[in-house]
Design an enzyme around this catalytic site. Structure first.
Site, PDB file in Angstrom:
ATOM      1  N   VAL B  29      41.140  45.815  44.984  1.00 12.12           N
ATOM      2  CA  VAL B  29      40.745  44.616  43.913  1.00 12.12           C
ATOM      3  C   VAL B  29      41.468  44.569  42.836  1.00 12.12           C
ATOM      4  O   VAL B  29      41.769  43.504  42.140  1.00 12.12           O
ATOM      5  CB  VAL B  29      39.198  45.171  43.716  1.00 12.12           C
ATOM      6  CG1 VAL B  29      38.583  43.969  42.563  1.00 12.12           C
ATOM      7  CG2 VAL B  29      38.212  45.090  44.859  1.00 12.12           C
ATOM      8  N   PRO B  49      44.002  56.470  36.872  1.00 12.87           N
ATOM      9  CA  PRO B  49      44.598  57.608  37.504  1.00 12.87           C
ATOM     10  C   PRO B  49      45.593  57.364  38.394  1.00 12.87           C
ATOM     11  O   PRO B  49      45.359  56.492  39.163  1.00 12.87           O
ATOM     12  CB  PRO B  49      43.807  58.598  37.909  1.00 12.87           C
ATOM     13  CG  PRO B  49      42.363  58.140  37.547  1.00 12.87           C
ATOM     14  CD  PRO B  49      42.500  56.656  37.293  1.00 12.87           C
ATOM     15  N   GLY B  52      44.832  56.854  42.174  1.00  9.78           N
ATOM     16  CA  GLY B  52      43.855  55.873  42.544  1.00  9.78           C
ATOM     17  C   GLY B  52      44.693  54.327  42.594  1.00  9.78           C
ATOM     18  O   GLY B  52      44.146  53.364  42.826  1.00  9.78           O
ATOM     19  N   ASP B 115      31.987  43.681  42.389  1.00  5.84           N
ATOM     20  CA  ASP B 115      30.974  43.980  43.005  1.00  5.84           C
ATOM     21  C   ASP B 115      29.475  44.068  42.315  1.00  5.84           C
ATOM     22  O   ASP B 115      28.596  44.438  42.790  1.00  5.84           O
ATOM     23  CB  ASP B 115      31.266  45.374  43.541  1.00  5.84           C
ATOM     24  CG  ASP B 115      31.008  45.228  44.992  1.00  5.84           C
ATOM     25  OD1 ASP B 115      30.530  44.238  45.800  1.00  5.84           O
ATOM     26  OD2 ASP B 115      30.930  46.116  45.773  1.00  5.84           O
TER      27      ASP B 115
END
Lengths: 275, 275
Positions: B29, B49, B52, B115
């Site tokens: 995303v 981080p 990720g 979301d």
């Protein structure tokens, strides 16, 4: 990677439910702003002397008194902005408009000033709406007329089924979230993947015919078994696709006419030579 | 009056030149957010981080080091939001995402939380871009997949000349403002009316061929005399319209094939009977 880099806008769908939007001015531009805002659930506040009201602005006020609060006075000062979530100026007085922009910006209230692009947090564009479907066309300040020309082209490409289809798919998504609740994570990903599968596999007119019973059937036989059944597997009756039918007939009729013409011409020549 | 009233969003083109946008998160995303932001001139700040980071997020960072500032760390607290003009969260951690939303809202910074629609000031949608032309498709939270289906339909309706045409019309408008300067008022209205006249009277491919010389000629003979000359009056050469040419050929080729087939079949029959 990104198609065109830089110099563009971030096109976004701003949420205005229960938000207060101040429009300063009441002329033609103000009426366009009211039109845009009525598609949302914003509370609209108009400040303008009544002799500056456009007929369309007046009609909107008569038709939507619960949506529009009207103050018959010129803009009185920075205190008008208190409690506002967005401010739109639609004034001929550029000096006043710029002042309102500065006050808004200091108060971190989103501002659009008609005809002063460099003072705007955001621009408007041409819009198309069909129920939950909204389309915006922006030329990034390069002429509203061109946006309207593009709008007409795009309108011609829509079948009119899009709004209904999106509503039905939205209902399917809601029901799926009831069955498999939770935000984000692996379940969210599985839901998204399955929904994509359904939307890819089913035709738009099939999706448009999703009613409550068919939605439950699709979830029972599809989601629960981690697969995407076809529309006809679930007992959906295939409807004629108007657009493809039209395309098919134009493809078959013209060669057929050519064929008949070819046969007749050749027969004429052959018959003429026989005599 | 307004096409559909209520329940919709206000679709706007947000301006981000020299603005700072914080993205919290680095996954898929986040990469979509970076893609959208690269079309603007925003300064992009990513906090995530490094384990990720999605491959596409990494590629964007490598390709646009002058546009993207990267901090290899988890979100550390409210002080991350200082000096930001917009915040986008792209996190699996819903709790953290909601917290960032609250801090942003209190600081009156525009926020989108992936979301968590009820926490968003604004939504994203599918986008089409061709130079200055930007189109956004929003389903008001009813499924991104449907937005993509509509996007494909709309893309099919565009000729590819729109971006160039808008740029050329923008140049004409700029030059007109040089000749007849001033903001708002009667002159502004006369300018807008004349520009609308030109855009209505000229075909898109005529407008696309506006160069500096033709712009000056159009202003000399048109604006100065308060009229809209035709494209050919100014010596513009009509160009073949690619789309109509293509349509015409598909209409002529298939009957022609049919005709030849008709001739050949008839000849075969006639020749066979002669033996």
């Amino acid at each position: 990677m990104a198609q065109t880099v830089g110099a563009g806008s971030l096109l976004i769908a701003w949420q205005l439910k229960d938000k207060r939007v101040l429009i300063v001015g009441g002329g033609e531009v103000a009426s366009q702003r009211i039109d845009s805002l009525l598609t949302t659930d914003a509370k609209i506040i108009v400040v303008s002397p009544s002799d500056g009201l456009n007929p369309r602005t007046k009609r909107f006020m008569d038709e939507y008194p619960d949506r529009i609060t009207y103050h018959d006075r010129p803009f009185s000062g920075p205190e008008e902005l208190e409690g506002m979530d967005m401010v739109l100026t639609a004034l001929d007085d550029v000096e006043l408009s710029r002042n309102i922009c500065n006050v808004s910006r200091n108060a971190r209230i989103a501002i659009n000033a008609a005809d002063i692009p460099d003072s705007c947090d955001f621009y408007f564009g041409s819009q198309i709406r069909d129920g939950p479907l909204q389309i915006m066309i922006s030329t990034n300040g390069n002429g509203p007329r061109m946006a309207n020309l593009v709008k007409k082209k795009l309108q011609g490409a829509l079948s009119g089924l899009e709004g209904t289809t999106i509503t039905k798919v939205g209902k399917l998504r809601e029901q799926l979230k009831v069955r498999a609740s939770g935000v984000g994570g692996d379940l969210g990903k599985r839901r998204m993947k399955w929904m994509t599968g359904v939307c890819n596999a089913w035709e738009m007119e099939d999706l448009a015919s999703l009613d409550d019973a068919l939605i439950q059937k699709l979830l029972d036989e599809g989601w629960e078994n981690d697969r995407v059944p076809t529309f006809s597997e679930l007992g959906g009756r295939p409807k004629a696709n108007l657009k493809s039918a039209a395309a098919a007939s134009s493809f078959t009729i013209s060669p057929a006419i050519g064929f008949v013409a070819g046969v007749m011409c050749t027969l004429l020549v052959v018959l003429a030579r026989r005599k």
